[in-house]
Design an enzyme around this catalytic site. Structure first.
Site, PDB file in Angstrom:
ATOM      1  CB  CYS A   1      77.124  94.580 109.891  1.00 15.45           C
ATOM      2  SG  CYS A   1      77.894  94.601 111.523  1.00 15.45           S
TER       3      CYS A   1
ATOM      4  CB  CYS B   1      34.265  62.993  68.262  1.00  9.64           C
ATOM      5  SG  CYS B   1      34.653  62.692  66.512  1.00  9.64           S
TER       6      CYS B   1
ATOM      7  CB  CYS C   1      19.275  66.794  63.880  1.00  9.28           C
ATOM      8  SG  CYS C   1      19.956  65.834  62.504  1.00  9.28           S
TER       9      CYS C   1
END
Length: 501
Positions: A134, A289, A302
């Site tokens: 301090c 994919c 499908c």
């Protein structure tokens, strides 16, 4: 065949009779309402253990410190830090303390060697000392320090310690406030500086918790609102019971999970918590994919697939993953793809699907018993009403205790069955596993029947019959449960169980 195998068959008459009847160093004040339980020795399955309150734990910790102190002859605060450094293993501390290199020991434990205390230098000007925290000059009586020689004003110390304790949750490892100093602040300094009860209690609890966590013979009760500790004489895979009625495994601290060992339970929970089964579902129900490898789920009949990826838009066949264009030709058939590639794809898909189905089989039964166990606990409320009703029909309190006993055994059987499905999931099939599954089947059937009896309406006419049936059934359930557990334990002892990875 094992001595524990039993077909489980009972007299059919029994089943038919009811079918138509529908302070570490400075002891703090003990917490309120916390009585000493140090003398409460329990014996469960020949596994002695004591239930300790927080105050008892503090006393036990201080006793350990004093015991070590009679050997090492050091200040108690230093002894406590040394014990914590060795996880409260007294033998390890003795070994290191007397190996001839005490300087290295104190250095590793972040303690100033008490035999070579540094004489710190005080900067005094007109009776004042300078606090570098301090930046104030204060009278020497307002300054204090620890063995390393670093001194700061009392207010700075209090603020520093309070922050460490309350905000950072540190108790065992609060280092000196000086930058770069790794010497630990001792307990005496903390208690001398901290006067606020809330902070003092928090510090004490942090130290007590660390003592319990480090000590292999101590374990907190896992019930969140319970603050008791279990103390054992040796660590083992055994159940312990707290005063709050919580029964748990001392080895891992989880709810008692016989017949499975702690490593299998940990493995099962990890499997249930991670996303491995989501990956299995994706592998079992989707494909990639063939062009951009994005994952696709089929949502129609499908087989002509168009990739939704705007930068791809590939046309392919869901069955063979080949280009869709030739599929319109009369000469073309999906069975033209390479057999080796097709077999590898089918095998991978079937393996993933089979693994998922097997996991779901055991998981569903595990979760079903867990859910049933929650519902069975509601039976305790219904049971009290039934017991009151039966007492109003001239039955004594002792006579109606069969209902509570029945629900107690029902819950025990549910819990055991729940964990048997974890055991069965990892178990490799052999002759002993077949006996285990037969015992499991017998216990499951008897448990469901007991649950049915306990949920039946009680009238004056059927009261004596229900009592007899419940008593017969819960005795049978308990015998089947013990037979199953004994068989599993026999397998552990003889090392006959083999597990899947």
């Amino acid at each position: 065949m094992s001595d524990y195998y039993d077909s489980g068959n009972e007299s059919s008459n029994e089943e038919d009779d009811l079918e138509d009847d529908s302070g570490v160093l400075l002891a703090l004040e003990p917490e309120p309402n916390q009585s000493s339980l140090a003398d409460g020795l329990n014996y469960d399955d020949d596994y002695p253990h004591k239930v300790l309150s927080t105050e008892d734990v503090m006393k036990h910790m201080n006793e350990s410190i004093k015991e070590v102190n009679t050997v090492v002859q050091l200040p108690q605060t230093i002894t406590r830090i040394l014990l914590n450094h060795f996880n409260w293993d007294k033998e390890k501390l003795y070994e290191r303390y007397y190996d001839g290199d005490q300087s290295k020991l104190f250095q590793d434990a972040h303690i100033v060697n008490p035999n070579h205390l540094n004489s710190f230098v005080k900067t005094i000007h007109n009776g004042l000392e300078f606090c570098i925290i301090c930046c104030s000059e204060l009278p020497s009586n307002l300054m204090t320090g620890i063995a390393c020689g670093h001194r700061f004003c009392c207010d700075c110390w209090v603020h520093y310690l309070t922050t460490k304790i309350m905000e950072e949750g540190q108790g065992q490892r609060i280092f000196c406030a000086a930058h770069g100093c790794d010497i630990l602040v001792d307990d005496q300094t903390v208690f001398n500086l901290i006067n606020e009860p809330k902070v003092r209690n928090r510090y004490q609890h942090l130290i007590t918790n660390s003592f319990v966590e480090c000590n292999r013979l101590l374990r907190w009760c896992p019930k969140p609102e319970c603050s008791h500790v279990i103390r054992v004489e040796h660590v083992d895979f055994k159940p312990v019971k707290c005063v709050c009625s919580t029964v748990f495994c001392f080895l891992c601290g989880d709810n008692w999970h016989e017949p499975i060992k702690c490593d299998l339970l940990k493995k099962w929970k990890k499997k249930c918590d991670d996303d491995s089964e989501t990956s299995n579902w994706i592998a079992a129900n989707t494909k990639e994919c063939p062009k951009c490898q994005v994952t696709i789920e089929k949502d129609g009949g499908c087989n002509h697939m168009i990739c939704k990826n705007q930068s791809c838009r590939a046309d392919f066949c869901w069955v063979c993953l080949g280009p869709w264009e030739p599929h319109g030709s009369s000469w073309y058939s999906c069975n033209r793809y390479d057999e080796h590639e097709a077999k590898a794809a089918r095998d991978a898909q079937e393996k993933s699907r089979s693994a998922l189905q097997r996991y779901l089989f055991y998981c569903n039964r595990y979760m079903n018993h867990m859910q049933s166990l929650k519902f069975e606990h509601k039976l305790y409320d219904n049971m009290r009403c039934k017991m009151d009703e039966m007492q109003s029909n001239n039955m004594t309190w002792i006579e109606v205790q069969f209902l509570k006993k029945g629900v107690d055994i029902l819950c025990q059987c549910r819990e055991t069955l729940m964990y048997t499905y974890v055991f069965a999931y990892y178990l490799i099939k052999n002759n002993q596993s077949i006996i285990f599954e037969d015992n499991q089947k017998d216990l499951e059937g008897a448990t469901e029947k007991l649950s049915e009896y306990l949920e039946r309406e009680i009238t004056k006419d059927n009261m004596s019959v229900i009592k007899q049936k419940v008593q017969d059934k819960y005795r049978y359930c308990e015998s089947r449960r013990r037979a199953l557990l004994s068989h599993v334990m026999e397998g552990y002892e003889k090392e006959i169980w083999e597990y899947q990875s």
